[in-house]
Structure formats: C-alpha cells, structure tokens
Design an enzyme around this catalytic site. Structure first.
Site, mmCIF file in Angstrom:
data_model
loop_
_atom_site.group_PDB
_atom_site.id
_atom_site.type_symbol
_atom_site.label_atom_id
_atom_site.label_comp_id
_atom_site.label_asym_id
_atom_site.label_seq_id
_atom_site.Cartn_x
_atom_site.Cartn_y
_atom_site.Cartn_z
ATOM 1 N N GLU A 95 10.434 0.837 8.589
ATOM 2 C CA GLU A 95 11.648 1.648 8.699
ATOM 3 C C GLU A 95 12.236 1.574 10.107
ATOM 4 O O GLU A 95 13.457 1.504 10.279
ATOM 5 C CB GLU A 95 11.334 3.112 8.345
ATOM 6 C CG GLU A 95 10.855 3.315 6.911
ATOM 7 C CD GLU A 95 9.342 3.263 6.770
ATOM 8 O OE1 GLU A 95 8.825 3.856 5.816
ATOM 9 O OE2 GLU A 95 8.678 2.618 7.628
ATOM 10 N N SER A 211 -20.953 -28.274 -7.481
ATOM 11 C CA SER A 211 -19.682 -27.673 -7.908
ATOM 12 C C SER A 211 -18.492 -28.203 -7.123
ATOM 13 O O SER A 211 -17.355 -27.809 -7.401
ATOM 14 C CB SER A 211 -19.746 -26.152 -7.738
ATOM 15 O OG SER A 211 -19.965 -25.805 -6.377
#
Length: 415
Positions: A95, A211
């Site tokens: 703001e 993996s």
C-alpha cells in the site's frame, strides 16, 4: 485523471480485451457516470482491478517471507495512478509503495489491495494511517488478514477514519495466491507442498533405486521455480543417503533473493555430515532430529555448519511431522517444499499435512518392481478413498504437471 488532450487519447479498458486490460498499464476504466448499468460495471471494474493487484503481488512472492506477498493498485477517475508490491521484511508494504507512486493523485482515489491493510506499528508504520492521510476515500480489500495483530483492526480503523471499505472482491483468487501465508498465520505451521516425479504407472524410482532422471529437463526447471517460491526444501534420511542432493535453486527464471533452507529429517543419526547437503557455501542446512540420536552425530552436524533442532519422535519411526512444520513456521518458513521419498510423502498425506500435491508424470513405465510414489496404508475399500481436487494441469515439455489440493480440511489444518 489528466485533462484535455491527454484524457482524450486514453482508450477505455471496456473497449479492449481482458488480456490487454491486465497487462497494459496505460489502459484505463471509464468513469462510472459515462457507462450504463453502474452497479454491474462497478463490480466488473473492481474484479478486474483486484486481478491487477493480485498479479502485482505475485511479483513479490519470492522476497517477502515471513510477510505476505501483497499487491496494491490506486485508481482515480478510472486511471491507474499507482501500483505496489510488498518489499522484503523491513521495507515498504504494498500500500505504501502504491501511494508513493500515486503521490498527490491518491487524493479522492480508490485503493485495491489483496490483504487487509495493517493498523499496528511494526518495522514500518501503519498502512491505514498513510491511506487516510493521503486522502484515499475507498479501499477494496480481497481478504481479512488472519494475523492476530491485524485481523479486522485495519478495516475497522479505516472505517473509523471515514474511508469506505469493501471486503471480499477477488477473495477466492487471493486465498489461492496467499495460501502459504494464511496457513502459517491461522495454524502456526508451514504450508506443505509435496512434490513427486513419477512414471505413468506411479513409480518414482526403478528396481535398483535409480531415479535420475524420470522427468525431462523442462519439468526439472519448473521444479526449481517451485524451490524458488519456497523458504525450505525438506527431505528424509533415505533420500539424503540415496541421492546426496544439493537442494539449491539453480534453473529458476527470475531473481532468486536467497537460497531456501535445506531441511533434513533424521530421527536416528543415519546421515553423515558430509557432501553437498552440508556445504554452507551452497545454502544453510537444518537437521531436525529427536533426543534419541547420539550426541556424536549432533556434534558432527553442528561442526559441519548445520543447525540442529530436536522435536518429539513420531509414533513408530521418524520425527513428529506436525512439530517439524511448526518449528519451520517459527523460523519464518511460509511454504515448505517436500522432495522426500515415498515414506515421507506418504506420511504427510496420511497425516493430513499435505496442503498441495504437485506431480510431474513422465511418459515412461517402470513396472511392478519400481518404487511407489506414496508409501501409506490407504483405505480398505474404494468407497473410502479420498478424492483430491485437481486445481491445475499443464504440459511441461514431454511431461504433465498435475496440481491437487486435499478434498477437505485435513487433520493437520483443523482450526
């Protein structure tokens, strides 16, 4: 709004596409008085401008923790005159940045902000006072801030100061954007993203445990963007021993303001204090363990430059995951990205602590002897299986990314 020829040259937002309205800062909205059906037009304009504020807030996602990535837009007479996003802790709130950009043009303007403005004195002054002093006459707020220092006080004080406040515009989108912050403030734990990379048949490793790499380069780069948006990356001892990972952000686009905290969960002192995970030049490391671990293991971790914290042991094995996520929250972690193996991921899902599942599915099959993505008991009957909500699907190179959220408030997120 400017006057004369400058005003005439502006093209009203109503005359251009929604995509251009979101990305063109010169695009303006016609004053309500010149358009028919004022109420409906105002709702549409409010929604559109809140979308702009949300997009602005997202630009600060990587830099604000433990504060939220708020966006703010100031509009006067249909023209955007100021925009802002939260600065790093100690810096200006969204703001304030938007008011600075607007300057004198904030007088009589409307501000759109994705989260309730603060009313308390922290490292920066209260935003509500700055809004009132700048002469803003209306504030549109997406969400009330659940932080105990704010929660409703900012809205109430603005109204006491004579500012019109509307709450709830764009609330659903803001809640998705700010989900890590909301969980952190409401529940006192880190928002948990469980990331997996699997084959078409749901395997994360081949029979021999290898993996690297199931998914393609595009998915790996996308996962590094996830890392950049997280304040911590969490793995278990098994993954640390098998992969010897660095757990750093390397391929993310855009700025990386700091490396995430690398978090190793090791309840019994299995992982030696060596390798990339314990290189302090790469990133900081935290070992979460239990009182059962031997003193020499703790001393070795500390000597390697890691921080060590103990939590209660879980029933059965491992560390207490709820306590771990609370510890991370206390360290300012809003979002923890879990890149552990099947056991850790399964425990988080089974314990109701997974706030989001991000799954990269590769076009390969690893077979019955491959290692499953989630290791958990699961339901006895299909009728009892939980149905997760699919919230996003994206093609990433040769792979597919699927994002899921739990079907209902989990045990870990009960109020």
């Amino acid at each position: 709004m400017g006057e004369g020829a400058d005003q005439d040259r502006r093209r009203p937002c109503a005359d251009v596409s929604p995509a251009r309205r979101r990305c063109d800062p010169s695009c303006t909205l016609e004053p309500e008085a010149t358009r028919g059906d004022g109420a409906a037009r105002q709702v549409a304009a409010d929604t559109e401008l809140m979308d702009r504020a949300l997009a602005r807030g997202e630009t600060a996602r990587r830099r604000t923790a433990p504060n939220p990535w708020v966006g703010a837009v100031v509009v006067r007479d249909g023209e955007i005159v100021g925009q802002g996003a939260t600065h790093p802790p100690g810096g200006a709130h969204a703001e304030i940045e938007a008011l600075r950009e607007a300057g004198d043009r904030a007088l009589g303007a409307t501000m759109y902000t994705t989260l309730e403005p603060c009313a308390h004195q922290g490292r920066t002054g209260p935003c509500v006072v700055a809004l009132a002093e700048a002469g803003v006459t209306r504030v549109v707020v997406a969400l009330e801030d659940p932080d105990p220092q704010v929660t409703g006080r900012g809205i109430a004080q603005l109204r006491d100061l004579g500012v019109i406040v509307d709450v709830g515009v764009g609330a659903d989108a803001a809640a998705r954007s700010l989900a890590p912050y909301l969980v952190h403030r409401r529940l006192g734990r880190a928002f948990t993203v469980v990331k997996t990379a699997m084959s078409l048949d749901g395997r994360i490793a081949a029979r021999d445990g290898s993996s690297q790499w199931i998914t393609g380069a595009a998915s790996r780069a996308d996962a590094h963007r996830l890392r950049a948006e997280s304040q911590a990356i969490v793995i278990g001892a098994g993954t640390a021993l098998a992969d010897r990972p660095r757990l750093t952000v390397r391929d993310a686009d855009g700025p990386v303001h700091s490396q995430p905290l690398r978090v190793l969960l090791d309840a019994s002192g299995r992982v030696p204090a060596e390798g990339p995970l314990f290189d302090p030049e790469l990133a900081p490391t935290l070992v979460v363990t239990t009182d059962a671990v031997a003193d020499d293991a703790q001393r070795a971790w500390l000597a390697a430059g890691a921080k060590v914290l103990t939590v209660p042991a879980a029933t059965g094995a491992g560390v207490d995951l709820t306590a771990t996520l609370e510890v991370l929250a206390g360290l300012g972690v809003l979002q923890a990205l879990v890149e552990g193996g099947a056991a850790l991921s399964g425990s988080l899902v089974e314990g109701g602590l997974a706030d989001r599942l991000v799954t990269y599915v590769a076009p390969t099959v690893l077979g019955r002897d491959g290692r499953p993505a989630l290791d958990l008991a699961g339901p006895a009957r299909i009728a009892d299986a939980a149905r997760w909500h699919l919230v996003d699907v994206a093609r990433v190179g040769t792979d597919v990314r699927l994002d899921y959220e739990p079907p209902a408030p989990s045990r870990g997120s009960a109020g």
